[in-house]
Enzyme design. Sequence first.
Site, PDB file in Angstrom:
ATOM      1  N   SER A   1      75.514  28.376  33.642  1.00  0.00           N
ATOM      2  CA  SER A   1      75.868  27.764  34.927  1.00  0.00           C
ATOM      3  C   SER A   1      74.765  27.840  35.981  1.00  0.00           C
ATOM      4  CB  SER A   1      77.147  28.378  35.485  1.00  0.00           C
ATOM      5  OG  SER A   1      76.924  29.692  35.937  1.00  0.00           O
TER       6      SER A   1
ATOM      7  N   LYS B   1      76.522  32.725  41.731  1.00  0.00           N
ATOM      8  CA  LYS B   1      76.441  31.323  42.145  1.00  0.00           C
ATOM      9  C   LYS B   1      75.581  31.219  43.397  1.00  0.00           C
ATOM     10  CE  LYS B   1      79.552  30.115  39.063  1.00  0.00           C
ATOM     11  NZ  LYS B   1      79.181  29.462  37.848  1.00  0.00           N
TER      12      LYS B   1
END
Length: 160
Positions: A41, A85
Site C-alpha cells: 500500500s 499511511k
Amino acid sequence: MQWRSIANEAIARASIVAKFLGCLHVTGSYLLSSDHVLGPSMLPTLNISGDVVLVDRFSHRLGKLGSGDLVLVRSPLDPKRSLTKRIVAMEGDRVTFSLDSTRSHSSRSLVVPKGHVWIQGDNLFVSCDSRHFGPVPYGLIEGKVFMRVWPLNSFGPLGQ
C-alpha cells in the site's frame, strides 16, 4: 547478618532492573520506537517486502503533523493492527476521492471533520485507507514515521 546483605544486594539489583524496564517502556511508548512495515500500500515509498522504520511517538501529541507526513495509525477496522499511511488532508480541508482508482469520474468530495485526518496509501490501487473507512480520529494516530533504518541500502529520512 549475612542474609541481610544478600537481601539488600538483591533488592538493589532488582531496583536497577525495574528502573531500566520502566525507562524502556516510557521510551518505546511515548518517545521513539521502531516498527516493521509490510505490504504494497505504500509503494514506492516503502518496500513491499518490508522496511523497519523509526516512529516519533511524541510530536503528534503536540499537533506537529501536516499533510504529506507518514503516520502510524491504529486501524479503525481492526484495533489489533497498525497501518502506515500518508496524511492527505487535515481537519477542515476539502478532499475529493474516488473509491475506484480506475474510474476518475465517480468521485466524491467531503470536508475532513474537526479532530480527524484523511489518510491514504501511496499506492492507491491496493491501499485500504480513508477512502474505505472515512476520516481517522486524531486519537488513533500512534506516531509520525520519520526514518527508514532497514534495509541498510535505503537508510535515511522519509520526507514528504
